[in-house]
Scaffold this active site. Structure first.
Site, PDB file in Angstrom:
ATOM      1  N   GLU A  70      68.424  23.137 -25.821  1.00 32.39           N
ATOM      2  CA  GLU A  70      68.600  22.060 -24.848  1.00 32.39           C
ATOM      3  C   GLU A  70      68.191  20.692 -25.379  1.00 32.39           C
ATOM      4  O   GLU A  70      68.816  19.678 -25.041  1.00 32.39           O
ATOM      5  CB  GLU A  70      67.847  22.373 -23.551  1.00 32.39           C
ATOM      6  N   HIS A 139      64.040  29.454 -12.136  1.00 27.42           N
ATOM      7  CA  HIS A 139      65.472  29.177 -11.985  1.00 27.42           C
ATOM      8  C   HIS A 139      65.809  28.638 -10.604  1.00 27.42           C
ATOM      9  O   HIS A 139      66.927  28.837 -10.121  1.00 27.42           O
ATOM     10  CB  HIS A 139      66.300  30.445 -12.233  1.00 27.42           C
TER      11      HIS A 139
HETATM   12  C1  LIG Z   1      65.854  27.555 -22.182  1.00 30.96           C
HETATM   13  C2  LIG Z   1      66.938  28.358 -21.551  1.00 30.96           C
HETATM   14  N1  LIG Z   1      68.222  28.014 -21.751  1.00 30.96           N
HETATM   15  C3  LIG Z   1      69.223  28.723 -21.193  1.00 30.96           C
HETATM   16  C4  LIG Z   1      68.942  29.797 -20.395  1.00 30.96           C
HETATM   17  C5  LIG Z   1      70.070  30.567 -19.727  1.00 30.96           C
HETATM   18  N2  LIG Z   1      70.198  31.880 -20.375  1.00 30.96           N
HETATM   19  C6  LIG Z   1      69.607  32.975 -19.875  1.00 30.96           C
HETATM   20  S1  LIG Z   1      69.815  34.319 -20.841  1.00 30.96           S
HETATM   21  C7  LIG Z   1      70.728  33.426 -21.953  1.00 30.96           C
HETATM   22  C8  LIG Z   1      71.265  34.089 -23.164  1.00 30.96           C
HETATM   23  C9  LIG Z   1      70.189  34.689 -23.983  1.00 30.96           C
HETATM   24  O1  LIG Z   1      70.740  35.306 -25.086  1.00 30.96           O
HETATM   25  P1  LIG Z   1      69.847  36.216 -25.995  1.00 30.96           P
HETATM   26  O2  LIG Z   1      68.613  35.491 -26.393  1.00 30.96           O
HETATM   27  O3  LIG Z   1      70.711  36.722 -27.076  1.00 30.96           O
HETATM   28  O4  LIG Z   1      69.372  37.414 -25.059  1.00 30.96           O
HETATM   29  P2  LIG Z   1      70.286  38.528 -24.372  1.00 30.96           P
HETATM   30  O5  LIG Z   1      70.704  37.993 -23.057  1.00 30.96           O
HETATM   31  O6  LIG Z   1      71.411  38.812 -25.264  1.00 30.96           O
HETATM   32  O7  LIG Z   1      69.360  39.690 -24.219  1.00 30.96           O
HETATM   33  C10 LIG Z   1      70.838  32.101 -21.544  1.00 30.96           C
HETATM   34  C11 LIG Z   1      71.570  31.054 -22.276  1.00 30.96           C
HETATM   35  C12 LIG Z   1      67.598  30.110 -20.193  1.00 30.96           C
HETATM   36  N3  LIG Z   1      67.238  31.115 -19.393  1.00 30.96           N
HETATM   37  N4  LIG Z   1      66.623  29.413 -20.780  1.00 30.96           N
END
Ligand SMILES: Cc1ncc(C[n+]2csc(CCOP(=O)(O)OP(=O)(O)O)c2C)c(N)n1
Ligand SMILES: Cc1ncc(C[n+]2csc(CCOP(=O)(O)OP(=O)(O)O)c2C)c(N)n1
Ligand SMILES: [Mg+2]
Ligand SMILES: [Mg+2]
Lengths: 334, 325, 334, 325
Positions: A70, A139
């Site tokens: 971000e 959230h």
């Molecule tokens: C700082 C932040 N940015 C964006 C999000 C929204 N978000 C939640 S899960 C996710 C993807 C996470 O991907 P990964 O780290 O690969 O974990 P996975 O969901 O695949 O287990 C995002 C972008 C968030 N929760 N926190």
């Protein structure tokens, strides 16, 4: 006039602004979607679907997916805007301001001042804001009150689809950095929205209801709720002004003060916790500049001083209800 | 690599201008004439000039708290800068920014920056604009050896690779972040490798040698300008002053400062090389020195005589316009 | 009683707390100093000198230098506190909250609530806060009003050396995360400070002056300035209560309301910009809960809605002066 | 490496418990019984269990938005967790945290976490406490392939090296962060190399094979526990569901999900291996399956019957105490 949801109205504004001005681009996480995968790039359009179709219409240079970074997203918007682009960045949930606060408040919000008025930073940052989804403490925050505290930023909080479109088009045209908060509880709410482009000037409140007994000022998703409360009170012969400032910075002080001068009573409603909030901000404004007109204590209706809870029962108690708004209005009339 | 004489002379002039600007600023700070926190670039001049000599006004740089050198090298008005340091309303930023926020957007200077690693993400944005417009511009961010551990710096590097934008990350290793040595603050043994692992080439330069920086910077900038995505440049060179003016510098080894001034002075190194080569005469360089001294004298005099800001200016320049409110 | 500067009083509190409880440690940038260099490690003690001597007294495991990684610093404090340590982290300038906001407001401030009351996070974060040094927009912000908005955090703003010591010792003992803001303009200010350890409870305001005509509430470096303003008014026969809340969260509402009930007038002073500020917060409190006692508009004395300027003349105009405080008090009496 | 049979059976039970927990949670979400945003761990069970089988209650883990598996593997009360998902006041977090914030400090579970890469810095803090107390504990942070580009993640890794603390960074590569593939979001070609360049060893595991994870995790944890500073573990394994329940999964290749369930199911892989080896019989595993099903049935029934929070509880649990105010 066609009826559109707030989601669609915002999407339409983005399409139109990008078609009109090729310095406008969007950037954020999954604003296109499916990059690097075997799926069709662009088929997502943001986790709330607000940027749908932009990739297909404008291609990879104008609808740009990013890693989960971000600070880099906001920085990229800030830097592109400093050199004349008009980026619209998406920070998925307003709560994530936590991980990019410096780039917002210490960088883009201060450039112009620090540089002696010799720069412009016409960037927009969009956030999905506020509660109502049992999304719990990280959230569900509104967060616009936090950014309102920082001079150099403009802060917008639409409460309906019509305003959202007009305010976003204004935000994109605006030469200052604009923080655009979309109450996510309202994405599915619809109203009449013209197909043409139009703008709503910043610092001009909307009069949502007009009445005599009390002034109610509400923000974002609290606006329809306050309207419902006021409508319910009609049966009891109580009528209220309902003012939606639409932009919290700049704030249409005149509209609020004029109304309070007329009614002598003020209730301020927001979904945030109480401390250093917009409800306090508006109350303090009136306690100074409309003091002599006041007939009753100024009531703030807001969330309690706690993080947002997960459980739907708790969240229902947490976010101000129409009942609480009614009680506050009545308290001013007691 | 041969560099035309004219360019050599200009590079020398720029380095000398930075040096004198800083040394006079130092004196004026000691005199109590310059308010606030000021971080001097003395000793590192070859970095800024070796990089900026490859750039034109449409390319951008972004700088740090130690920003005077970068701004001068990129063409900022020296007198306006000195006025800014003094806090005059005629300063480059009308006295609102001061040392840590000197900027000149029209010259492609996106500002000194008081937040460590605040600049790299912004620079990626400028590089992204260049990519979108396909206009051949590049964006350079300067940051220090202390900045490389700040999250924003990493994010910027990765995003630059993902979007393949013409961003150049110049890391100036002067060995210390405030009072802490890089050998402590950077956990790994090989920072170049750590940076390259992000997916872009990193070029190394001897930061007290203009020619070394110029050559390495040329490669990094060419890489980016040609559309190959970001590049890095590491330049090593100690600063001659403390972190800020007044720093007791407990962290220095005995004789470190003398050694730096004696053996790692980019002006001496430059003079030695170009006069030995016979390209430039001592007299030519001396003439530049005299010019520069006069310029800085003028700048200080102008800054002292310049008008002071007035109360009503406090609230100006926050916004382009602030609606109806 | 010995006279000590605020810097020394805080330093003494740290020494004493660390000597008493070996779960207390300090962590931050250059809190020891000279690590990795040829100089003597520990010879710096923080850029403001507040942690001087701790490294020599307690060693590298208890006085820990870090890279410039504020999110990691706060995270390290948060995690260590979750498992029972009592870290005191230093974030050099309060402005740098921008780069570690998430760890403060979304992590440590929300753990206990999100985890259903089953965790404690007894961490303290210290910040050098506020203006007065011509340090310009990114090194002059007070920032405590921003964190006051977040439930789950406690927020402390001492205005003198005595309070600073007692409040810091309380902060370290406290089982909740405490944000400790040190107005850097006051580091050199001295008063009598006992050598022994003592604590000042949170949520208890100090009565700095007592008077009849107007209530003045001021924070941090505005407290001595408000006191000077009030003292100057004595000659004109005007006497004021001066309340220093000392902690903004919890806030001693009772002390403020009681005073306003008595004086009927309120002036709130802080060095931050006005929007969603503590001055608004306190004004709004009184406009609700002491409304019937109010005889005059509530005045806020604060910085304008602009970033902090560099030039000393501009900064002198920016930060509320005693003259402006006097004018506001007189306005309530007009 | 030989693993005692008892441990094998426990590992299977843990994996199966996670699987059934998630599959039932999925069903209840589809029924509208579970509010909020829920991210399921189905398919990745071997990661969590392969790591947590090396830990005891005094070691800590910190998790992500996709946290159920880690919490169960580390010993969280399954019924309390299910009640939490349903939002009951008897939930592990009294219905205040929900899926994204399940935690159990007494079990060394520092919480699921809704902020991507929010966990690693906190885990470094727990590791730092272990180092200061010299108590032999380690701190594990789980995070996803999407988390590795967030600044906090890098900062945590570097700080862990600088302070030489026993932190283990487990990166679970399920190929996607939401709808974006790792090949896009991570700019470099070799994420392992990028991570190792921070100055600690990274071990690789096949995330659908408990034995592979267990072995690699053992090395990483041993490295850290022995006082050598941090270590990394990368485990690759796709998730069987969408990012969140309801995700249309446009990013999947044709047949990807079928292939995953068919060929990369850690339960099948485990069963195949231990029964082929003859260490464990199908009957023994079937008996565990039955146990687990009963447990999850109980958990869901208990969650549905559990008391709901009441209005006054909203303001409880914010602080230990809130002064006189
Ligand atoms: C700082 C932040 N940015 C964006 C999000 C929204 N978000 C939640 S899960 C996710 C993807 C996470 O991907 P990964 O780290 O690969 O974990 P996975 O969901 O695949 O287990 C995002 C972008 C968030 N929760 N926190
Ligand atoms: C985010 C942030 N943290 C801390 C500081 C305080 N600070 C200012 S300069 C500095 C050291 C920077 O070191 P380096 O990047 O090596 O640059 P140098 O001063 O050596 O040029 C620090 C810690 C800051 N300005 N911003
Ligand atoms: Mg340095
Ligand atoms: Mg993933």
């Amino acid at each position: 006039m066609p009826v559109k949801t707030m989601r669609d109205a915002i999407n339409e504004a983005l399409h139109q602004a990008m078609a009109e001005d090729d310095s406008v681009f969007v950037i954020g996480e999954d604003v296109a979607g499916c990059n690097g995968s075997q799926g069709e790039v662009g088929s997502v359009g943001g986790v709330f679907g607000v940027t749908g179709g932009l990739y297909k219409a404008f291609g990879p240079n104008r609808c740009i997916d990013t890693p989960i970074s971000e600070s880099a997203i906001v920085g990229a918007a800030a830097g592109a805007a400093l050199v004349g682009m008009r980026p619209v960045a998406e920070i998925m949930f307003a709560d994530f301001i936590g991980v990019c606060m410096d780039q917002i408040v210490n960088q883009m919000g201060k450039f112009r001042y620090m540089f002696g008025g010799k720069s412009t930073c016409p960037a927009v940052i969009r956030f999905a804001s506020g509660g109502g989804f049992s999304a719990a403490s990280q959230h569900s925050q509104a967060m616009y009150q936090i950014l309102t505290a920082f001079p150099g930023l403009k802060v917008v909080v639409p409460s309906n689809a019509y305003d959202a479109k007009g305010l976003l088009l204004q935000a994109i045209k605006d030469d200052d950095p604009v923080m655009f908060f979309e109450p996510k509880a309202l994405y599915q709410e619809a109203c009449e929205v013209p197909d043409e482009m139009y703008t709503i000037p910043f610092g001009q409140a909307a009069y949502v209801r007009e009445g005599d007994d009390c002034t109610v000022v509400a923000f974002g998703q609290m606006v329809p709720r306050a309207a419902a409360a006021i409508d319910a009170l009609e049966a009891e012969g109580i009528s209220c002004d309902l003012i939606d400032p639409r932009t919290t910075s700049p704030l249409d002080e005149a509209a609020i003060l004029e109304s309070v001068e007329a009614t002598g009573r003020l209730v301020v409603v927001d979904e945030t916790p109480p401390r250093c909030s917009l409800t306090a901000d508006i109350a303090a404004l009136a306690a100074d500049k409309a003091f002599h007109a006041l007939k009753a204590p100024i009531k703030q209706v807001c969330a309690p001083h706690s993080p947002t809870p997960f459980s739907p029962e708790l969240e229902a108690e947490y976010i101000p209800s129409a009942e609480k708004i009614i009680a506050a209005i009545k308290a001013t009339l007691a | 690599m041969t560099i035309p004489k004219e360019k050599l002379l200009r590079a020398y002039r720029q380095m000398k201008t930075i040096r004198e600007f800083e040394e006079r600023a130092h004196a004026e700070i000691m005199n109590g004439q310059i308010p606030g926190f000021t971080h001097l670039y003395t000793g590192q001049e070859a970095n800024a000039v070796g990089v900026c000599e490859h750039l034109d006004e449409l390319d951008t740089i972004i700088s740090t708290h130690r920003g005077h050198g970068h701004c001068i090298a990129k063409g900022a008005d020296v007198i306006g800068m000195m006025k800014e340091l003094f806090g005059s309303s005629e300063g480059l930023c009308k006295g609102k920014g001061g040392s840590m926020h000197v900027a000149d957007i029209e010259k492609g200077i996106l500002g000194a920056n008081g937040i460590v690693a605040g600049g790299p993400p912004i620079s990626v944005g400028s590089a992204l604009a260049a990519k979108i417009r396909d206009n051949g511009r590049v964006a350079v961010s300067f940051s220090g050896d202390g900045s490389v551990n700040q999250g924003t710096c990493f994010e910027a590097m990765n995003l630059a690779v993902v979007l393949k934008v013409p961003a150049i990350f110049v890391i100036e290793n002067n060995y210390y972040s405030e009072h802490t040595n890089i050998s402590y603050a950077v956990g790994c043994d090989d920072l170049k490798a750590r940076t390259e692992a992000f997916g872009f080439p990193v070029f190394m330069a001897d930061g007290c040698d203009f020619f070394s920086v110029y050559e390495a910077a040329g490669k990094a900038i060419e890489h980016a300008r040609a559309g190959n995505g970001p590049a890095g440049l590491f330049a090593e060179q100690g600063r001659f002053h403390g972190h800020f003016v007044g720093d007791p510098q407990y962290y220095r080894a005995e004789g470190e400062l003398d050694d730096l001034r004696e053996n790692s002075d980019c002006l001496k190194v430059f003079r030695g090389r170009v006069t030995t080569d016979g390209e430039v005469s001592h007299e030519e360089l001396d003439a530049i020195d005299a010019d520069v001294l006069a310029l800085i004298d003028d700048a200080v005099a102008a800054a002292k005589a310049a008008p002071r800001p007035t109360a009503e200016q406090v609230v100006e320049d926050v916004y382009v316009n602030y609606g109806n409110a």
